[in-house]
Design an enzyme around this catalytic site. Structure first.
Site, mmCIF file in Angstrom:
data_model
loop_
_atom_site.group_PDB
_atom_site.id
_atom_site.type_symbol
_atom_site.label_atom_id
_atom_site.label_comp_id
_atom_site.label_asym_id
_atom_site.label_seq_id
_atom_site.Cartn_x
_atom_site.Cartn_y
_atom_site.Cartn_z
ATOM 1 N N ASP A 1 -46.078 44.920 -18.406
ATOM 2 C CA ASP A 1 -45.630 45.683 -17.453
ATOM 3 C C ASP A 1 -46.753 45.961 -16.359
ATOM 4 O O ASP A 1 -46.944 46.386 -15.124
ATOM 5 C CB ASP A 1 -45.150 46.981 -17.672
ATOM 6 C CG ASP A 1 -44.027 46.905 -18.691
ATOM 7 O OD1 ASP A 1 -42.937 46.206 -18.166
ATOM 8 O OD2 ASP A 1 -44.067 47.092 -19.996
ATOM 9 N N ASP B 1 -44.168 48.162 -10.914
ATOM 10 C CA ASP B 1 -43.348 47.455 -11.878
ATOM 11 C C ASP B 1 -42.085 48.413 -12.455
ATOM 12 O O ASP B 1 -42.574 48.913 -13.338
ATOM 13 C CB ASP B 1 -43.835 46.539 -12.844
ATOM 14 C CG ASP B 1 -42.823 45.557 -13.696
ATOM 15 O OD1 ASP B 1 -41.845 45.255 -12.958
ATOM 16 O OD2 ASP B 1 -43.258 45.619 -14.705
ATOM 17 N N GLU C 1 -41.672 46.225 -6.824
ATOM 18 C CA GLU C 1 -41.008 45.268 -7.017
ATOM 19 C C GLU C 1 -39.489 45.625 -6.543
ATOM 20 O O GLU C 1 -39.043 46.520 -7.095
ATOM 21 C CB GLU C 1 -41.238 44.905 -8.516
ATOM 22 C CG GLU C 1 -40.522 43.621 -8.925
ATOM 23 C CD GLU C 1 -40.642 43.018 -10.241
ATOM 24 O OE1 GLU C 1 -41.340 41.817 -10.291
ATOM 25 O OE2 GLU C 1 -40.176 43.771 -11.252
#
Length: 178
Positions: free
Chosen positions: A154, A20, A80
């Site tokens: 996160d 992330d 991501e």
């Protein structure tokens, strides 16, 4: 100097690093398959100080991820996809820098990278591309058989991204449907 493109083969990813990305906080999670189970190997955050220069902050991310690659035999990195909004172009540019050093760390380790949009991760995890964070956290908890909902956000997101990477890399039918 030659260029080598590394791509993942369907069914070949048994140890996946989910990322992330963020300039301030980058969440990461390493999962692997042990028989029929998926196991969480390591998860955490790499933080950079806002007071540091941009190159120093990027180096911190690169060094942190390089350490993860050195410890774990990662087969695939799931990252991501960049999400930006027209109101905040500067944020998108800074995130692009962070994603660049993250991809560099993977390339330096010889690890292929797959990019997933946040809505795709949510759809793979819950069946709903607009699922709230709480639903994603619960899905991660159940799928990794964790004692509690993962925190901070996160780390939970990185776990979801790694799970998404696992499911899509190891099941081409799911990849076609997702």
């Amino acid at each position: 100097m030659g260029t080598q493109v590394v791509t993942a083969r369907p069914g070949s990813a048994s140890c996946i690093l989910g990322i992330d990305p963020g300039l301030n906080t980058t969440g990461y999670a390493v999962i692997s398959r042990e028989g029929p189970r998926l196991c969480l190997r390591e998860a955490g955050v790499i933080k950079s100080r806002r007071s540091d220069t941009l190159p120093e902050r990027l180096r911190e991310i690169h060094v942190g991820l390089s350490e993860v690659f050195a410890v774990h035999a990662v087969d695939l990195m799931a990252l991501e996809q960049l999400f930006s909004h027209y109101d905040r172009p500067r944020t998108a540019i800074l995130m692009g820098h962070a994603r660049g050093v993250i991809c560099l760390a993977a390339a330096s380790a010889g690890v292929p990278v797959e990019h997933y949009e946040p809505t795709r991760v949510k759809k793979v995890m819950t069946g709903n591309g607009r699922a709230p964070k709480s639903q994603i956290q619960l899905a991660v908890k159940m799928q990794l058989n964790l004692q509690s909902v993962p925190e901070p956000a996160d780390v939970a997101d990185a776990m979801a991204i790694s799970l998404c990477g696992h499911y899509l890399a190891n099941n081409p039918i799911d990849q076609a449907l997702a």
